[in-house]
Design a protein around this motif. Structure first.
Motif, short mmCIF file in Angstrom:
data_model
loop_
_atom_site.label_atom_id
_atom_site.label_comp_id
_atom_site.label_asym_id
_atom_site.label_seq_id
_atom_site.Cartn_x
_atom_site.Cartn_y
_atom_site.Cartn_z
N ASN A 115 97.73 -15.72 13.32
CA ASN A 115 97.89 -15.18 14.66
C ASN A 115 96.81 -14.16 15.00
O ASN A 115 97.06 -13.13 15.62
N ALA A 116 95.60 -14.47 14.57
CA ALA A 116 94.47 -13.59 14.85
C ALA A 116 93.75 -14.11 16.08
O ALA A 116 94.07 -15.17 16.61
N SER A 117 92.77 -13.37 16.56
CA SER A 117 91.97 -13.83 17.68
C SER A 117 90.50 -13.64 17.36
O SER A 117 90.10 -12.68 16.70
N CYS A 118 89.71 -14.58 17.84
CA CYS A 118 88.27 -14.57 17.58
C CYS A 118 87.59 -13.55 18.48
O CYS A 118 88.01 -13.31 19.61
N ILE A 119 86.51 -12.96 17.97
CA ILE A 119 85.67 -12.09 18.77
C ILE A 119 84.96 -12.97 19.80
O ILE A 119 84.56 -14.10 19.51
N ALA A 120 84.81 -12.47 21.01
CA ALA A 120 84.21 -13.26 22.10
C ALA A 120 82.84 -13.82 21.71
O ALA A 120 82.03 -13.14 21.08
N ASN A 121 82.62 -15.07 22.06
CA ASN A 121 81.35 -15.78 21.85
C ASN A 121 80.94 -15.87 20.39
O ASN A 121 79.74 -15.91 20.08
N SER A 122 81.89 -15.88 19.46
CA SER A 122 81.53 -15.99 18.04
C SER A 122 82.01 -17.30 17.43
O SER A 122 81.82 -17.52 16.24
N THR A 123 82.59 -18.18 18.22
CA THR A 123 83.14 -19.43 17.68
C THR A 123 82.07 -20.49 17.57
O THR A 123 81.32 -20.74 18.50
N THR A 124 82.02 -21.12 16.40
CA THR A 124 81.11 -22.23 16.15
C THR A 124 81.95 -23.43 15.74
O THR A 124 82.70 -23.36 14.76
N PHE A 125 81.86 -24.52 16.50
CA PHE A 125 82.64 -25.72 16.21
C PHE A 125 81.83 -26.71 15.38
O PHE A 125 80.64 -26.86 15.58
N GLU A 126 82.53 -27.38 14.45
CA GLU A 126 81.93 -28.46 13.68
C GLU A 126 82.12 -29.76 14.44
O GLU A 126 83.05 -29.91 15.22
N SER A 127 81.26 -30.70 14.18
CA SER A 127 81.37 -32.01 14.82
C SER A 127 82.46 -32.81 14.12
O SER A 127 82.37 -33.08 12.92
N VAL A 128 83.52 -33.17 14.85
CA VAL A 128 84.61 -33.97 14.30
C VAL A 128 84.90 -35.15 15.21
O VAL A 128 84.51 -35.16 16.39
N GLN A 129 85.57 -36.16 14.64
CA GLN A 129 86.02 -37.31 15.40
C GLN A 129 87.52 -37.42 15.27
O GLN A 129 88.08 -37.12 14.22
N SER A 130 88.17 -37.86 16.32
CA SER A 130 89.61 -38.07 16.27
C SER A 130 89.90 -39.30 15.39
O SER A 130 89.04 -40.15 15.20
N PRO A 131 91.11 -39.39 14.85
CA PRO A 131 91.46 -40.56 14.03
C PRO A 131 91.30 -41.87 14.78
O PRO A 131 90.80 -42.85 14.22
N SER A 132 91.69 -41.91 16.04
CA SER A 132 91.57 -43.17 16.79
C SER A 132 90.10 -43.55 17.00
O SER A 132 89.74 -44.73 16.92
N GLU A 133 89.26 -42.56 17.23
CA GLU A 133 87.83 -42.83 17.41
C GLU A 133 87.21 -43.36 16.12
O GLU A 133 86.44 -44.33 16.15
N GLN A 134 87.57 -42.76 14.98
CA GLN A 134 87.04 -43.24 13.71
C GLN A 134 87.57 -44.62 13.36
O GLN A 134 86.85 -45.44 12.82
N TYR A 135 88.83 -44.87 13.66
CA TYR A 135 89.40 -46.19 13.38
C TYR A 135 88.66 -47.26 14.17
O TYR A 135 88.34 -48.32 13.66
N TRP A 136 88.35 -46.98 15.41
CA TRP A 136 87.60 -47.92 16.24
C TRP A 136 86.20 -48.13 15.66
O TRP A 136 85.75 -49.25 15.53
N ASP A 137 85.51 -47.04 15.33
CA ASP A 137 84.15 -47.16 14.80
C ASP A 137 84.12 -47.89 13.47
O ASP A 137 83.23 -48.69 13.20
N ARG A 138 85.10 -47.62 12.59
CA ARG A 138 85.10 -48.22 11.27
C ARG A 138 85.63 -49.65 11.26
O ARG A 138 85.34 -50.40 10.35
N SER A 139 86.38 -50.05 12.26
CA SER A 139 86.86 -51.43 12.30
C SER A 139 85.75 -52.39 12.67
O SER A 139 85.85 -53.59 12.46
N GLU A 140 84.66 -51.85 13.22
CA GLU A 140 83.54 -52.70 13.59
C GLU A 140 82.59 -52.93 12.43
O GLU A 140 81.71 -53.77 12.50
N GLU A 141 82.75 -52.19 11.34
CA GLU A 141 81.84 -52.34 10.18
C GLU A 141 82.20 -53.55 9.37
O GLU A 141 83.27 -54.00 9.24
#
Length: 102
Positions: free
Chosen positions: A76-102
């Protein structure tokens, strides 16, 4: 004559590909747990149902630390303003679609 045959062939292939994808996902959805509902064994490290990342958090005694967003939410903490860095992720449905084509 030849143009009509080629056009009919291309339209038939296009139509059959759409039908094949529809049938594939229709039968895949008959499972008790949908295969694209979570990151199962077919997923890689970039699969996540929640955003991944880090931010700076002020702790006691004016100490600033970099914590992952899961820790921030659980504590229950809060981030300091403008300090958040997001990693690149894919949703499960998006990965399932991408991997079913392989």
């Amino acid at each position: 004559d030849l143009t009509m045959v080629l056009l009919s062939t291309l339209v038939s292939i296009y139509y059959n590909v759409i039908i094949a994808y529809s049938l594939y996902y229709l039968f895949a959805s008959f499972q008790a747990v949908l295969p694209w509902s979570d990151c199962f064994q077919w997923a890689d490290d970039t699969c996540s149902k929640h955003p991944k990342g880090f931010c700076n958090v002020s702790l006691e005694f004016n100490i600033t630390a970099s914590k992952n967003l899961t820790w921030v939410e659980e504590n229950n903490a809060s981030c300091i303003a403008n300090s958040t860095t997001f990693e690149s992720v894919q949703s499960p449905s998006e990965q399932y679609w991408d991997r079913s084509e392989e």
